[in-house]
Write an enzyme that holds these catalytic residues in place. Structure first.
Site, mmCIF file in Angstrom:
data_model
loop_
_atom_site.group_PDB
_atom_site.id
_atom_site.type_symbol
_atom_site.label_atom_id
_atom_site.label_comp_id
_atom_site.label_asym_id
_atom_site.label_seq_id
_atom_site.Cartn_x
_atom_site.Cartn_y
_atom_site.Cartn_z
ATOM 1 N N CYS B 313 -2.629 -1.808 -3.494
ATOM 2 C CA CYS B 313 -2.647 -1.344 -2.096
ATOM 3 C C CYS B 313 -3.982 -0.830 -1.386
ATOM 4 C CB CYS B 313 -1.632 -0.220 -1.984
ATOM 5 S SG CYS B 313 -1.080 -0.400 -0.300
ATOM 6 N N HIS B 398 2.975 -3.855 -4.293
ATOM 7 C CA HIS B 398 3.191 -2.451 -5.205
ATOM 8 C C HIS B 398 3.941 -2.899 -6.387
ATOM 9 C CE1 HIS B 398 1.975 0.741 -2.457
ATOM 10 N NE2 HIS B 398 2.030 -0.161 -1.680
ATOM 11 N N GLU B 400 4.515 -1.145 -8.877
ATOM 12 C CA GLU B 400 5.319 -0.097 -9.615
ATOM 13 C C GLU B 400 6.636 -0.149 -8.709
ATOM 14 O OE1 GLU B 400 3.105 0.030 -7.283
ATOM 15 O OE2 GLU B 400 3.484 1.519 -5.899
#
Lengths: 1092, 431
Positions: B313, B398, B400
């Site tokens: 990001c 993202h 994650e």
């Protein structure tokens, strides 16, 4: 990867007649898939035996076979058409099973036909419990401990090992037919026997029960490049244990955190990747509400009822995309309205699906829900909060309630209610609302029902709002600002004007007036699949209430001329997919004529609620309030109410009185046909006979009238569809019983008492323009009066009606169409008695169940023509356009003797091919239900058969409707005394064909006396269950059971025999007329033996 | 909440309880709208307040995730932003102890259609608004979030103010026009000092962004045998993570793969980072414009080529800037969990979790040593870049997750592969 060029012609298999567990959603999916393939340039060959569907329309596929969906027939179609490929995943379990059989039997290989989409091994892995379990275990996905069994003994052992409670699931059955929960050995014995008999491979699964877990579903898609996405997930309000088709379902899930949501999403994607599914797939999970433990319950590697719901809920066309994937396109190569197909929809609303149950008609069937689906249809609604969504769904159901309130629970005490909600009754949500209304604690309710507290708290918001409104009214506050705010809040929670009025002590119109004065109006929001992230205009809307100072209405009202078509709501007995057929045809015609076509409907299963069908779709309840809100916004040139069955026709009058322009048959004409008095006057004026009868409004009057007319009489409540609570009554004692129990007769709800005339039933569908009438065909019913026309086999052209009688029928129909004032479609049922006298049973001033059948049989698109007539065209104008391509149409002039003008009824040359419509039933899904055919409709669907000879057409229709036709075996006969004489030659015909005959004592003796060797079976009332054991043993081919209609008494023996037959899937006949047809067919296909 | 307390004493005092509930309900509902949202373009949306009462001028953005509000309010990247949740029902499952993405949520405000204050989930430890009150996050509900979203979509993200309903509009407009959105958000959410995360936390408290074939949740321990790397063996790779507002799940994802992680503030110089002897450097997500953190860009510029780098990001934007590419502000950003991203080389598509206002300019990459590895299929924006010879790569989205799809965990594995390769090269195994 571009689409495949090695194939050009694709065979699509539909799902056949509608039965519980396999309904209109497959018409929607099939229609989408066919159009999607055509769009890509493929030639589509379609096989489906259901004439009531849109998909069997010539617009949808290139070549259409309405042949029985059996291996034998499909194989013939394949050999004849030589398609390059077959698309199996569109026609529900029926289509999938057939494709698998074709593959296994080598037909596909023999004819060089490729299987598109998911390959057969993957389908097998998903469908075969044992293989699926292995697969899940190999990828580390948890499945419930289970054992596949083929015998009762193994089943008992397995259950012991797994530990009770257990659940039994039969292999390869529709809608989980025949499954259930068992807490002990006794229960499992009963359920397992049933399950094994219903499974086509006699296999069932004994599995650990996770009753009380949350049931969560994911609709997922995968393409050949291994891209896998989620379309949406859904949460069942009822926990595991209730079939998802019977559960209230919300979309998306409401009680899952990100972690739970994605844990299950990952699992679903992992499974479809492991299965190598190509296309849409449904994965169901059980999730422990107290932990992250979950189990994969089921995978459907095809489009399903859930995928239809998910498509409508998300705006993502799953079947369309699945079809494109199956020809090799990738998700990132397929374009949707505003994004690529590889995008996951984001919803900014809550969808609530509620099932529609048949228990209002099948009062003897158990309304406890389980793993076997019982709902015939469903409604979907959309709102911006859960109460709004749910209340809209409740209003859409048309079950006689307009709010989350059922009178029947008012009188129950708390303990009874708590007990009631512990079991999953179909209507327990109303009992829950009642408990909340009484202030019962949320935790008590979640404890008893196992429904998540989120939902109970949301329902409490509804009952709290009722209290607030009531207390406002009680204190008589005059503070306008507060009342405005209060009503606004109630509207946001989805309250209808009527219930707001109830609480405030106002009527519906007063609430409406108040709302208008204070500008409390709904706005319409778009279903754009992306939560408005991308600029797009998708003409698919739902209503909601937003703050007046910033109410953004997204539905753009055009300055075009527009027509609104009212849909037919949820599918129920008596109002099925046939009405959607007419609705869709009307919309096509309206668009062709240059108008903007707008649909209002709430059934997620149907073609009409696919937003690409119309110019605009409003997904809303079909109530006066909800419909009027749209009409006030759109200001249409006309509203069509005659195509959406009784749902729409019931709205015509109230709408007209509010000044809405109803086009087609107006409300006065509707009243003329439906109101007993005015209809009688009309018949009198036209000098057309009907069975003598009267409408009564009290028990005493009913008894008097019946005596006057003379028994037997036919009794029924007025204003109903599908013959609800209709009965033939033979004597006064039964009459009193009927009037006291079956119907609540009073001033507002008159009961009709008619002379019962035994005779042939004949039916027509026609179109009237006010000047002339066109009748494309006359249909003759196989079963005589006494069996509901929807449950009868029907033939076109007629087989035993004389030309004179036909002329009388045409004359009556012509004059009735004109006399009633029909503009558009109408339907008339006649009785022809043994003296060839013709009587009118009823005139339906609307589209009917038989319109699609007759349209397909005769080749005249009746709904299209009727719509053009409603838009101003004339019959003659329409026929002029047709004459060149379809046979000869002969006009018969009608003497109406009124206006001096020349009127005519037109009737074309009858077809040389025979078309037969046969009903399909779902008895085996509804435990406890009596399968006796009566004036009350019981069938859920229909199938067509056509051929050059009548008996072949009948053979096909019977096979297509699911009747097991066997030309050997045993016939079990139990007859009412009055039927014995008539039955004798029929039984003799069975005997001559080589069948064994078994009968109960009375019948057996009669048969023996007449030279038929018969094995005697003792009656249940004699203390023996050998008759039931015979049926269970599996050697009985047919059960023939008639009851004395004149007495109206339900013999316990008969009931038990019929139940046993339906539960064991033994073909049963309760009408000798049907038996006669069966014999005609059997004699055609069987070679019998005879002495020299 | 007298009624709630009472109701726990089951059965007793039934009539009193009902009565009190009634009063309670009625009082609650007489509550009229008490807050409003004012946009810099002049629109006003009246609603009901929840959470804290703070009044701040904030950048208005929307998020299309249907789940994950707890992760969103605690994601430091949302610092100083007022987030409109397009999904209308928020608060349903409350707040739990495990799903925070930072210790102290720093989102500006939350704007929702329906707020639910009676959460239902087995992990719920409180209501959403209790946490919002604690951290000074204001909220407004009952407003037409779809209308607001459409305004943002057509005009771009804009300034907004949540305030009391009676505050005159003119006064609100003055405040809105006068205020300038802050540019120092990263400095407020970065680590205060260098700290080591060398623990192996129990997995049932965290997400595990594993391989595509990972099993969840039943068999973490198996997966993590040998610290979870597919090459096997205990590697104990050392990652220095530059914290620009790093989400917890990034840390969890690295730890779960057996890494030792040292978290450093965003302005830690390259020399200090190298002195920590990292096997790889990670650049985190964070709020705002990447050009507001030139120190960090400089650091990465001098680190590139010397150590494997992975950015997410804001980290992706910083890496791109360090290689000489340019960034620009998108009209209204990407925030949600449903965008398809294509891995160009592998020709695969993953559904991604997104949260960014800025993006890397496609054209500007041409003149750098970076190549585009990932692209957004909906608007063709750059979603990932890499400089293979430097073992540096980054993605705009993202991997994650938290919240959002978990399709992209393979990127963490790739980072670990890179670090292993670099270590092996250093140790001469493949030299």
């Amino acid at each position: 990867m571009p689409k495949r060029t090695d194939i050009k012609r694709i065979l699509v298999i539909g799902s056949g007649p509608i039965v519980i567990g396999q309904a209109a959603e497959f018409d929607y999916a099939g229609t989408q898939a066919c159009l999607s393939l055509k769009e890509e340039g493929y030639e589509v060959i379609l096989c489906n035996s259901n004439p009531a569907t849109i998909m069997t329309d010539k617009h949808i596929a290139d070549r259409i076979y309405m042949e029985p969906l059996t291996l034998e027939f499909i194989a013939k179609v394949i050999r004849k058409e030589r398609p390059d490929a077959i698309l199996p995943g569109i026609g529900g379990q029926t289509g999938l099973n057939l494709a698998m059989q074709l593959e296994r039997k080598g037909v596909l290989k023999e004819c060089g036909v490729k299987l598109l989409g998911t390959d057969s091994d993957s389908i097998d892995k998903a469908e075969d419990r044992e293989r699926f379990k292995e697969l899940c275990e190999s990828i580390g996905e948890p499945v419930l401990p289970s054992v596949v069994v083929e015998t009762l003994e193994d089943g008992l052992k397995a259950a012991e090992a797994i530990g009770y409670p257990i659940v039994v699931r039969p292999a390869f059955t529709l809608g989980g037919t025949g499954g259930g929960f068992a807490d002990n050995e006794e229960e499992i014995k009963y359920i397992l026997n049933n399950a094994l008999s219903l499974s086509p491979i006699h296999q069932a699964l004994i599995e650990k029960s996770v009753k009380g877990y949350k049931e969560i579903e994911y609709e997922v898609m995968r393409d050949c490049n291994d891209t896998a996405i989620t379309i949406c997930n859904m949460e069942n309000l009822d926990p595991v244990g209730v079939h998802t088709g019977d559960s209230i379902v919300v979309c998306p899930s409401q009680t899952l955190t990100n972690r739970e949501y994605h844990m299950l999403r990952d699992s679903a994607l992992k499974i479809i990747r492991a299965l190598k599914v190509e296309g849409g797939c449904n994965v169901q999970f059980a999730l422990n509400p107290e932990s992250f433990d979950y189990y994969v319950i089921e995978v459907n590697p095809r489009v399903s009822r859930s995928s239809a719901l998910a498509s409508k809920a998300s705006g993502y066309p799953i079947a369309r995309v699945s079809a494109k994937i199956s020809v090799g396109l990738r998700l990132d190569e397929i374009e949707l309205a505003n994004t690529l197909a590889c995008f996951e929809p984001s919803l900014d609303y809550v969808v609530c699906k509620m099932p529609r149950f048949p228990f209002d008609k099948f009062t003897d069937a158990s309304n406890v829900l389980g793993t076997q689906m019982k709902a015939t249809g469903e409604v979907m609604s959309i709102g911006r909060c859960f109460p709004e969504s749910m209340l809209k769904a409740v209003r859409s159901l048309e079950i006689g309630v307009y709010h989350l309130h059922m009178d029947r629970f008012d009188e129950c005490d708390d303990d009874n209610l708590i007990e009631y909600i512990e079991e999953s009754h179909d209507d327990r949500i109303y009992a829950i609302a009642e408990l909340l209304r009484r202030g019962r604690d949320v935790s008590d309710i979640t404890g008893a029902s196992k429904i998540d507290a989120f939902f109970i708290n949301e329902i409490k918001r509804i009952t709290d709002m009722e209290k607030i409104l009531r207390s406002y009214a009680a204190e008589d506050r005059a503070d306008i600002y507060e009342l405005t705010e209060l009503i606004y809040r109630a509207k946001r929670l989805g309250f209808g004007d009527r219930v707001i009025g109830d609480c405030l002590g106002m009527n519906r119109d007063e609430v409406l007036k108040y709302r208008k004065e204070h500008s409390i109006f709904p706005v319409y929001k778009m279903i754009d699949s992306c939560a408005s992230e991308f600029d797009s205009y998708i003409p698919y809307f739902y209503s909601t209430y937003e703050s007046p100072e910033c109410a953004y209405n997204e539905s753009v009202v055009t300055d075009r001329h527009k027509i609104i078509v009212l849909g037919s709501g949820p599918i129920r007995i008596g109002q099925g997919v046939e009405f959607d057929y007419s609705t869709v045809h009307a919309v096509w015609t309206i668009r062709e004529a240059g108008y903007e076509a707008i649909i209002i409907n709430n059934n997620p299963e149907t073609v009409s609620t696919d937003y690409t069908i119309s110019d605009k779709l409003y997904f809303e309840p079909l109530t006066i309030e909800d419909v009027m809100n749209i009409i006030e916004l759109e200001k249409p040139d006309g509203v069509i109410a005659s195509l959406g069955g009784q749902t729409a026709i019931n709205l015509a009058g109230p709408l007209a009185s509010l000044g809405v322009p109803i086009i087609g048959t107006d409300s006065e004409a509707i009243d003329r046909a439906e109101n007993r008095d005015s209809f009688e006057k009309l018949l009198l004026k036209l000098d057309i006979p009907q069975p003598v009868g009267e409408a009564v409004t009290s028990i005493e009057e009913g008894m008097r009238v019946a005596d006057k007319i003379g028994y037997p009489v036919l009794v029924r409540p007025s204003f109903v569809l599908g013959g609800r609570a209709m009965q033939i009554v033979g004597k006064s004692k039964d009459m009193e019983h009927y009037l006291r129990t079956a119907v609540k007769v009073d001033e507002d709800k008159p009961v009709l008492v008619d002379k019962y005339i035994r005779g042939k039933e004949v039916e027509i569908d026609g179109i009237c323009d006010g000047k002339d009438v066109f009748i494309p065909g006359i249909m003759e019913l196989v079963e005589r009066t006494g069996v509901h026309s929807g449950d009868s086999m029907s033939m076109y052209p007629t087989a035993s009606i004389s030309d004179e009688v036909k002329e009388t029928i045409l004359n009556y129909a012509g004059r009735l169409g004109l006399g009633t004032g029909i503009r558009g479609l109408f339907n008339i049922q006649f009785i022809v008695d043994s003296e060839e006298r013709v009587y009118i049973i009823e005139v339906n001033p609307r589209s009917s169940r038989t319109v699609p059948f007759l349209s397909k049989a005769t080749g005249y698109d009746m709904a299209d023509m009727a719509t053009r007539v409603m838009l101003g065209s004339g019959i003659r104008e329409e026929l002029d356009k047709l004459v060149c391509d379809v046979g000869l149409i002969i006009g018969r002039s009608l003497d109406t003797g009124e206006d001096g003008e020349v009127h005519a009824v037109y009737y074309p040359t009858e077809s040389e091919r025979w078309y037969v419509k046969a009903p399909a039933f779902s008895f085996s899904k509804l435990m406890g239900m009596d399968a006796y055919l009566s004036p009350e409709m019981k069938s859920t669907g229909e199938a067509i058969g056509y051929d050059d000879t009548l008996h072949r057409a009948m053979y096909k229709a019977l096979i297509a409707s699911g009747v097991k036709l066997s030309n050997y075996g045993t016939v079990m006969v139990t007859l009412a005394d009055e039927d014995k004489e008539e039955a004798l030659p029929l039984i003799r015909r069975f005997y001559n064909l080589g069948f064994n005959i078994e009968a109960t004592i009375g019948t057996a003796e009669y048969l023996k006396e007449h030279g038929i060797r018969t094995r005697v079976r003792h009656k249940l009332s004699e203390g023996s269950d050998e008759i039931l054991r015979s049926i269970r043993a599996g050697y009985v081919s047919y059960v023939i059971n008639t009851r004395a209609i004149m007495s109206g008494v339900h013999y316990e023996d008969g009931v038990a025999i019929r139940r046993e037959a339906t539960q064991n899937n033994v073909t049963m006949f309760t009408s000798l007329d049907t038996v006669r047809v069966l014999l005609d067919v059997l004699e055609e296909v069987t070679i019998s033996v005879d002495k020299l | 909440m007298y009624a709630v307390t009472l109701s726990q004493g089951k059965g007793k005092n039934m009539s009193i309880q009902t009565e009190n509930k009634m009063n309670n309900v009625i009082n609650a509902t007489n509550m009229a709208k008490n807050r409003k949202l004012v946009l810099e373009s002049g629109e006003v949306f009246n609603g009901y307040g929840f959470g804290a009462n703070t009044e701040k001028v904030l950048e208005l953005v929307f998020n299309t995730s249907m789940v994950g509000y707890q992760e969103i309010i605690s994601d430091p990247s949302y610092t100083d932003q007022a987030v409109v949740m397009t999904y209308p029902l928020i608060g349903n499952y409350g707040i739990n102890e495990d799903d925070y993405e930072s210790q102290s949520p720093s989102i500006g405000a939350l704007i929702v259609r329906e707020y639910n204050d009676t959460p239902s989930n087995f992990r719920a430890s409180g209501s959403l608004q209790s946490i919002m009150k604690k951290y000074g996050i204001s909220g407004i509900y009952g407003v037409d979030t779809r209308a607001i979203t459409r305004i943002i979509r057509s005009r771009g993200s804009l300034k907004s103010l949540i305030t009391f309903i009676d505050k005159p509009l003119s006064e609100c407009m003055v405040i809105l026009n006068r205020s300038v959105l802050p540019t120092d958000a990263v400095s407020r959410v970065t680590a205060a000092s260098i700290w080591k995360a060398d623990i192996f936390a129990p997995m049932d408290n965290m997400y595990y962004m594993g391989h595509a074939d990972h099993t969840y949740p039943s068999s973490h321990s198996d997966q993590l045998g040998g610290y979870g790397h597919k090459s096997g063996g205990v590697h104990r790779l050392h990652v220095v993570a530059i914290d620009c507002g790093m989400k917890q799940n990034i840390l969890r994802s690295l730890l779960a793969r057996g890494c030792r992680v040292t978290v450093v503030p965003y302005d830690t110089p390259a020399k200090v980072i190298m002195s920590l002897k990292p096997d790889g450097v990670f650049i985190s997500n964070g709020p705002g414009d990447p050009t507001d953190v030139p120190q960090c860009i400089d650091t990465v510029r001098s680190l590139k080529g010397t150590v494997p780098i992975f950015g997410i990001c804001l980290g992706h934007q910083i890496l791109s800037l360090a290689y000489g590419a340019k960034t620009y502000k998108l009209k209204f950003g990407h925030r949600g969990g449903n965008h398809p991203v294509k891995d160009i080389e592998a020709d695969t598509i993953e559904i991604t979790s997104q949260n960014h206002s800025y993006a890397v300019d496609r054209e500007s990459i041409k003149d750098t040593r970076l190549k585009i590895t990932h692209v957004n299929l909906l608007d063709d924006t750059v979603e990932g870049v890499a400089c293979e010879e430097d073992m540096a790569f980054s993605v705009q989205y993202h991997p994650e997750s938290a919240p959002g799809p978990q399709d992209s965990g393979y990127l963490f594995d790739k980072f670990i592969d890179n670090m292993m390769n670099a270590r092996n090269r250093k140790e001469g195994i493949y030299a």
